[in-house]
Design a protein around this motif. Structure first.
Motif, mmCIF file in Angstrom:
data_model
loop_
_atom_site.group_PDB
_atom_site.id
_atom_site.type_symbol
_atom_site.label_atom_id
_atom_site.label_comp_id
_atom_site.label_asym_id
_atom_site.label_seq_id
_atom_site.Cartn_x
_atom_site.Cartn_y
_atom_site.Cartn_z
ATOM 1 N N MET A 115 -8.087 -53.613 -3.975
ATOM 2 C CA MET A 115 -8.480 -54.791 -3.202
ATOM 3 C C MET A 115 -9.826 -55.370 -3.596
ATOM 4 O O MET A 115 -10.270 -56.372 -3.026
ATOM 5 C CB MET A 115 -8.505 -54.436 -1.713
ATOM 6 C CG MET A 115 -7.112 -54.254 -1.159
ATOM 7 S SD MET A 115 -6.172 -55.784 -1.207
ATOM 8 C CE MET A 115 -6.674 -56.489 0.355
ATOM 9 N N HIS A 116 -10.477 -54.739 -4.564
ATOM 10 C CA HIS A 116 -11.789 -55.252 -4.960
ATOM 11 C C HIS A 116 -12.004 -54.926 -6.432
ATOM 12 O O HIS A 116 -12.356 -53.802 -6.784
ATOM 13 C CB HIS A 116 -12.884 -54.604 -4.093
ATOM 14 C CG HIS A 116 -14.248 -55.159 -4.347
ATOM 15 N ND1 HIS A 116 -14.999 -55.764 -3.368
ATOM 16 C CD2 HIS A 116 -14.986 -55.222 -5.467
ATOM 17 C CE1 HIS A 116 -16.151 -56.158 -3.880
ATOM 18 N NE2 HIS A 116 -16.176 -55.836 -5.165
ATOM 19 N N VAL A 117 -11.731 -55.909 -7.267
ATOM 20 C CA VAL A 117 -11.895 -55.673 -8.705
ATOM 21 C C VAL A 117 -12.242 -57.005 -9.376
ATOM 22 O O VAL A 117 -11.705 -58.054 -9.032
ATOM 23 C CB VAL A 117 -10.617 -55.022 -9.306
ATOM 24 C CG1 VAL A 117 -9.383 -55.891 -9.114
ATOM 25 C CG2 VAL A 117 -10.809 -54.650 -10.767
ATOM 26 N N HIS A 118 -13.203 -56.943 -10.277
ATOM 27 C CA HIS A 118 -13.654 -58.135 -11.016
ATOM 28 C C HIS A 118 -12.998 -58.139 -12.387
ATOM 29 O O HIS A 118 -13.046 -57.124 -13.090
ATOM 30 C CB HIS A 118 -15.171 -58.120 -11.159
ATOM 31 C CG HIS A 118 -15.890 -58.084 -9.848
ATOM 32 N ND1 HIS A 118 -16.337 -59.212 -9.217
ATOM 33 C CD2 HIS A 118 -16.196 -57.045 -9.029
ATOM 34 C CE1 HIS A 118 -16.911 -58.878 -8.068
ATOM 35 N NE2 HIS A 118 -16.841 -57.558 -7.929
ATOM 36 N N LEU A 119 -12.415 -59.268 -12.746
ATOM 37 C CA LEU A 119 -11.591 -59.312 -13.957
ATOM 38 C C LEU A 119 -12.332 -58.761 -15.184
ATOM 39 O O LEU A 119 -11.826 -57.873 -15.867
ATOM 40 C CB LEU A 119 -11.123 -60.749 -14.219
ATOM 41 C CG LEU A 119 -10.251 -60.932 -15.467
ATOM 42 C CD1 LEU A 119 -8.991 -60.077 -15.379
ATOM 43 C CD2 LEU A 119 -9.890 -62.395 -15.665
ATOM 44 N N ALA A 165 -16.714 -61.679 1.055
ATOM 45 C CA ALA A 165 -18.055 -61.800 0.479
ATOM 46 C C ALA A 165 -18.613 -60.406 0.261
ATOM 47 O O ALA A 165 -18.405 -59.520 1.091
ATOM 48 C CB ALA A 165 -18.971 -62.579 1.428
ATOM 49 N N HIS A 166 -19.301 -60.230 -0.872
ATOM 50 C CA HIS A 166 -20.016 -58.971 -1.090
ATOM 51 C C HIS A 166 -21.186 -58.912 -0.108
ATOM 52 O O HIS A 166 -22.041 -59.804 -0.117
ATOM 53 C CB HIS A 166 -20.594 -58.910 -2.496
ATOM 54 C CG HIS A 166 -19.584 -58.620 -3.572
ATOM 55 N ND1 HIS A 166 -18.496 -59.400 -3.791
ATOM 56 C CD2 HIS A 166 -19.518 -57.613 -4.480
ATOM 57 C CE1 HIS A 166 -17.790 -58.884 -4.805
ATOM 58 N NE2 HIS A 166 -18.396 -57.803 -5.245
ATOM 59 N N ALA A 167 -21.221 -57.866 0.685
ATOM 60 C CA ALA A 167 -22.324 -57.699 1.635
ATOM 61 C C ALA A 167 -22.460 -56.219 1.987
ATOM 62 O O ALA A 167 -21.484 -55.475 1.925
ATOM 63 C CB ALA A 167 -22.078 -58.516 2.896
ATOM 64 N N GLY A 199 -16.682 -57.362 0.808
ATOM 65 C CA GLY A 199 -16.803 -56.491 -0.351
ATOM 66 C C GLY A 199 -17.855 -55.442 -0.054
ATOM 67 O O GLY A 199 -18.993 -55.783 0.266
ATOM 68 N N HIS A 200 -17.469 -54.184 -0.092
ATOM 69 C CA HIS A 200 -18.327 -53.027 0.191
ATOM 70 C C HIS A 200 -18.560 -52.851 1.698
ATOM 71 O O HIS A 200 -17.927 -52.050 2.338
ATOM 72 C CB HIS A 200 -19.655 -53.095 -0.584
ATOM 73 C CG HIS A 200 -19.465 -53.136 -2.066
ATOM 74 N ND1 HIS A 200 -19.033 -52.050 -2.776
ATOM 75 C CD2 HIS A 200 -19.609 -54.131 -2.972
ATOM 76 C CE1 HIS A 200 -18.931 -52.371 -4.064
ATOM 77 N NE2 HIS A 200 -19.268 -53.631 -4.207
ATOM 78 N N MET A 201 -19.535 -53.539 2.279
ATOM 79 C CA MET A 201 -19.852 -53.433 3.717
ATOM 80 C C MET A 201 -20.376 -52.050 4.090
ATOM 81 O O MET A 201 -20.622 -51.780 5.272
ATOM 82 C CB MET A 201 -18.594 -53.778 4.549
ATOM 83 C CG MET A 201 -18.846 -54.202 5.987
ATOM 84 S SD MET A 201 -17.306 -54.357 6.956
ATOM 85 C CE MET A 201 -17.310 -52.784 7.817
ATOM 86 N N SER A 227 -11.602 -50.678 -7.213
ATOM 87 C CA SER A 227 -12.219 -50.037 -8.388
ATOM 88 C C SER A 227 -13.446 -50.809 -8.855
ATOM 89 O O SER A 227 -14.190 -50.314 -9.705
ATOM 90 C CB SER A 227 -11.199 -49.902 -9.515
ATOM 91 O OG SER A 227 -10.731 -51.181 -9.928
ATOM 92 N N ASP A 228 -13.627 -52.029 -8.327
ATOM 93 C CA ASP A 228 -14.798 -52.870 -8.580
ATOM 94 C C ASP A 228 -14.904 -53.261 -10.061
ATOM 95 O O ASP A 228 -14.482 -54.344 -10.422
ATOM 96 C CB ASP A 228 -16.081 -52.189 -8.078
ATOM 97 C CG ASP A 228 -17.152 -53.194 -7.694
ATOM 98 O OD1 ASP A 228 -16.898 -54.412 -7.797
ATOM 99 O OD2 ASP A 228 -18.253 -52.775 -7.263
ATOM 100 N N ASP A 229 -15.476 -52.381 -10.861
ATOM 101 C CA ASP A 229 -15.622 -52.647 -12.294
ATOM 102 C C ASP A 229 -15.277 -51.372 -13.044
ATOM 103 O O ASP A 229 -16.163 -50.661 -13.535
ATOM 104 C CB ASP A 229 -17.053 -53.091 -12.600
ATOM 105 C CG ASP A 229 -17.418 -54.330 -11.808
ATOM 106 O OD1 ASP A 229 -16.946 -55.416 -12.157
ATOM 107 O OD2 ASP A 229 -18.147 -54.193 -10.798
HETATM 108 ZN ZN LIG Z 1 -17.671 -56.264 -6.536
#
Ligand SMILES: [Zn+2]
Length: 328
Positions: free
Chosen positions: A7-11, A193-195, A217-219, A274-276
């Motif tokens: 649910m959270h990954v940057h291309l 939003a990343h926060a 994102g994160h929290m 997995s984010d990055d």
């Molecule tokens: Zn991220």
């Protein structure tokens, strides 16, 4: 295999060293010296021992990796490569942050970016049935003007696979309020939003207030504020938790202090990301393994993480129902 969701990954953060080198080669480019770790397995960046320093140095390394992209085919290939790999780990759904700014920086247009990711998505979906959506993402430390431009491009080029908005980058650059006009200009899309990653619990409050989002994102640093936790639980907030990212970027010193388990037990709609993965030596499969091995999640709890993901995914209701049927 347990059905999973990323649910959270940057291309560009999915660009593993092998495909990055292959793309750099065919574009006649060299990877920046020192970008690849000695092991060759992941990318690296300078670490000054602080969370803020690590995040900014990481962002620069990210831009260096993304800087080898040049063509629509490159974007198609990295999208397919990522989706193909995670489908092999049981991932049924991924929500991928894409950045108009990163495409523009390598001389591509936003429609070309969309053409590439769509092609990669369609090929992967045809092969494995994996589903995905894309979030048009503003890069906070690039400033408001660039965000407004990315918002306009998003608005002017509506696309069925682009279902949400995100803001990433240096959490301590500018304020959430500064980007309200960009969120507004991009059109009626879902919002996260990343926060609460590099910045404290007040950033989660500010993001909520600015964008009325329920997903974050994160929290993770919301855990520092008991009252905020109560508000977030009442709201049904959905944190996209990326444990390996938090470990590598020193948001927490160890698994023991990480709030994944406390968030889950408190009833927040926790999902994993997995984010990055190419930077944090992880994959969505590994993030589920970490939840099991270091946070004591049983199989039914791991499945609940995926259920939370599908419940809060930025998809139409038919797609959601279809994904829910695949949860068994
Ligand atoms: Zn991220």
């Amino acid at each position: 295999m347990l059905p999973k969701a990323d649910m959270h990954v940057h291309l560009e953060g999915t660009m593993a060293p092998d495909i990055t080198k292959r793309i750099a080669d065919r574009n006649g480019l060299q990877l920046k010296p020192g970008l690849l770790a000695a092991s060759g397995a992941h990318f690296q960046w300078e670490d000054d021992g602080t969370a803020q320093g690590a995040l900014m140095s990481f962002c620069n390394a990210y831009d260096d990796v993304a800087g080898v992209l040049r063509t629509v085919d490159d974007y198609a290939d990295i999208t397919y490569d990522y989706l193909h790999r995670v489908a092999g780990e049981g991932c049924i759904y991924a929500e991928i942050s894409i950045s108009a700014d990163h495409a523009l920086q390598v001389g591509l247009t936003y429609p070309q970016l969309l053409e590439g990711v769509t092609r990669g998505y369609e090929k992967a979906k045809q092969e494995s049935g994996i589903e995905a959506r894309f979030l048009s993402t503003f890069v906070r430390h690039y400033g408001v003007e660039k965000a407004l431009n990315a918002a306009k491009l998003t608005h002017d080029n509506p696309h069925p696979l682009v279902t949400g908005l995100n803001i990433a980058g240096d959490e301590n650059a500018l304020t959430f309020d500064d980007f309200i006009p960009a969120y507004e200009a991009a059109g009626a899309l879902h919002r996260t939003a990343h926060a609460g990653e590099a910045a404290g619990p007040e950033s989660v409050r500010a993001a909520r207030k600015a964008y009325s989002c329920k997903r974050f994102g994160h929290m993770v640093r919301a855990i520092e504020d008991e009252n905020l936790m109560k508000e977030l639980i009442a709201l049904g907030a959905a944190p996209e938790v990326c444990v390996s990212s938090n470990m590598v970027l020193k948001v927490f010193p160890d698994y023991k202090s990480h709030p994944l388990r406390r968030f889950f037990d408190a009833g927040l709609k926790v999902s994993l990301g997995s984010d990055d993965p190419a930077f944090f030596s992880t994959s969505i499969g590994q993030e589920y393994d970490i939840a099991r091995d270091h946070f004591g999640f049983h199989d039914d709890e791991l499945l609940q993480l995926t259920k939370n993901a599908i419940e809060t995914a930025f998809v139409d209701e038919d797609t959601r129902a279809d994904l829910q049927r695949r949860l068994g």
